[in-house]
Design a protein around this motif. Structure first.
Motif, mmCIF file in Angstrom:
data_model
loop_
_atom_site.group_PDB
_atom_site.id
_atom_site.type_symbol
_atom_site.label_atom_id
_atom_site.label_comp_id
_atom_site.label_asym_id
_atom_site.label_seq_id
_atom_site.Cartn_x
_atom_site.Cartn_y
_atom_site.Cartn_z
ATOM 1 N N THR A 255 0.839 -1.185 0.000
ATOM 2 C CA THR A 255 0.000 0.000 0.000
ATOM 3 C C THR A 255 0.877 1.238 0.000
ATOM 4 O O THR A 255 2.000 1.221 0.518
ATOM 5 N N ARG A 256 0.349 2.312 -0.583
ATOM 6 C CA ARG A 256 1.019 3.611 -0.524
ATOM 7 C C ARG A 256 0.389 4.495 0.559
ATOM 8 O O ARG A 256 0.895 5.575 0.831
ATOM 9 N N SER A 257 -0.693 4.029 1.144
ATOM 10 C CA SER A 257 -1.381 4.804 2.175
ATOM 11 C C SER A 257 -0.657 4.665 3.518
ATOM 12 O O SER A 257 -0.189 3.588 3.872
ATOM 13 N N THR A 258 -0.576 5.753 4.256
ATOM 14 C CA THR A 258 0.052 5.731 5.581
ATOM 15 C C THR A 258 -0.938 6.155 6.671
ATOM 16 O O THR A 258 -0.536 6.519 7.774
ATOM 17 N N THR A 282 7.066 8.622 4.229
ATOM 18 C CA THR A 282 6.894 7.226 3.852
ATOM 19 C C THR A 282 6.244 7.147 2.473
ATOM 20 O O THR A 282 5.275 7.863 2.198
ATOM 21 N N ILE A 283 6.784 6.280 1.621
ATOM 22 C CA ILE A 283 6.220 6.160 0.271
ATOM 23 C C ILE A 283 5.610 4.784 0.007
ATOM 24 O O ILE A 283 4.872 4.624 -0.966
ATOM 25 N N GLN A 284 5.878 3.804 0.865
ATOM 26 C CA GLN A 284 5.341 2.471 0.577
ATOM 27 C C GLN A 284 5.413 1.595 1.825
ATOM 28 O O GLN A 284 6.340 1.714 2.625
ATOM 29 N N PHE A 285 4.420 0.712 1.969
ATOM 30 C CA PHE A 285 4.395 -0.257 3.058
ATOM 31 C C PHE A 285 4.095 -1.624 2.468
ATOM 32 O O PHE A 285 3.060 -1.821 1.827
ATOM 33 N N ASP A 286 5.017 -2.556 2.649
ATOM 34 C CA ASP A 286 4.894 -3.915 2.117
ATOM 35 C C ASP A 286 4.829 -4.918 3.261
ATOM 36 O O ASP A 286 5.612 -4.820 4.217
ATOM 37 N N VAL A 287 3.928 -5.866 3.139
ATOM 38 C CA VAL A 287 3.857 -6.959 4.109
ATOM 39 C C VAL A 287 3.750 -8.290 3.377
ATOM 40 O O VAL A 287 2.956 -8.433 2.440
ATOM 41 N N MET A 288 4.562 -9.234 3.807
ATOM 42 C CA MET A 288 4.465 -10.618 3.336
ATOM 43 C C MET A 288 4.043 -11.462 4.531
ATOM 44 O O MET A 288 4.829 -11.685 5.452
ATOM 45 N N THR A 289 2.784 -11.888 4.540
ATOM 46 C CA THR A 289 2.301 -12.674 5.672
ATOM 47 C C THR A 289 2.776 -14.118 5.622
ATOM 48 O O THR A 289 2.769 -14.806 6.646
#
Length: 308
Positions: A255-258, A282-289
């Motif tokens: 997501t790009r949303s913060t 912040t420009i990006q948030f990545d999650v690998m579950t």
């Protein structure tokens, strides 16, 4: 649960003259890095081992003694917060031989990452990192492709400033064997498809760094469909080395949303390192579950002469 079951007991093992404790009956105690993949495939937490069957292990000498490489991570989850920071601030923390990867002139990329390794060759542990995206050491001019693949986690080169971990064996292997700035601390990482949280303790038991965010919507991938790589540069005995980490992504989202992202800086080495980079936004948030990884031992590498 942010930690494995208690009461398992421990045994002592030697790593290049350093004595560390590992869980009794755990994967390291049973296999010493030479796993029975059929047995591990029967673990309900492991979705499959096909990724590892195509990666034969090799015995190598290392600063921690003879060992098998790569180190396999059968079930893991990660989170990465990517930020822009002034290149001038970044360069004050980089060795002269390395250059920041820039999104635009004067703006580099830094990140805070959290890792949870539920099933791996050296048993359960968690870790966190403050890192800087750098230009590949043996690369000509960088184009748009390099930047895009880096932001997509498909291929990234990095220099690590902080890398606290939760277990002794991870600290000794990472510090002595790989040259990473690792230390042991209380470190909780919890990642599921709803929420991602982490807390890194400082030496006094207070907050070094804490994080909380809604987990981005996840997409499932077939094993082998999306394999990314991270190359980290470290110095071992005065010589430059590169360490390759291959990640088999199974469930991930971006997501790009913060709006729901909370990053708390406290007092400690991680917060000090992040502050020194002067991140702007912040420009990006990545999650690998869910994912898997193969971490190779470092190999000597050539880097350009020191910048003047």
């Amino acid at each position: 649960m942010s930690s494995p079951p208690k009461g398992q007991g421990t045994v002592k093992v030697d790593l290049g003259g350093r004595e560390v404790t590992v869980p009794k009956g755990g994967l390291y105690d049973r296999y010493r890095m030479n796993p029975d993949l059929d047995a591990i495939a029967r673990d309900r937490r492991v979705s499959g081992v096909d990724f590892f069957r195509r990666l034969p292990k090799t015995k190598v000498d290392s600063p921690i003694g003879p060992t098998l490489t790569p180190n396999f991570y059968y079930t893991m989850s990660t989170a990465r917060l990517t930020m822009l920071a002034p290149s001038r601030a970044i360069r004050t923390r980089l060795p002269g031989e390395l250059s920041p990867l820039e999104l635009a002139p004067g703006l580099g990329i830094v990140s805070v990452m959290f890792f949870r390794y539920d099933v791996c060759d050296i048993d359960f542990y968690t870790e966190a990192t403050v890192g800087i995206a750098v230009k590949p050491a043996r690369h000509g001019k960088l184009g748009f492709f390099d930047l895009v693949t880096g932001l997509k986690n498909e291929r990234l080169d990095a220099y690590v400033l902080s890398l606290p971990v939760s277990s002794d064996i991870a600290q000794v292997r990472g510090h002595d064997g790989y040259g990473f700035p690792k230390w042991v601390t209380d470190l909780d990482v919890d990642i599921d498809d709803r929420r991602t949280t982490a807390r890194v303790a400082n030496d006094a038991g207070g907050v070094d760094l804490a994080f909380s965010a809604a987990t981005p919507t996840q997409r499932a991938y077939m094993s082998g469909e999306r394999v990314g790589s991270l190359t980290s540069y470290t110095k071992i005995n005065g010589g430059w080395h590169s360490t390759l980490n291959q990640t088999n992504v199974l469930n991930a989202g971006t997501t790009r949303s913060t709006r729901d992202v909370t990053l708390q800086l406290g007092e400690g080495r991680m917060s000090d390192d992040l502050r020194s980079l002067k991140p702007k936004r912040t420009i990006q948030f990545d999650v690998m579950t869910e994912g898997q990884a193969a971490l190779h031992m470092p190999v000597p590498t050539s880097v350009p002469a020191r910048n003047t």
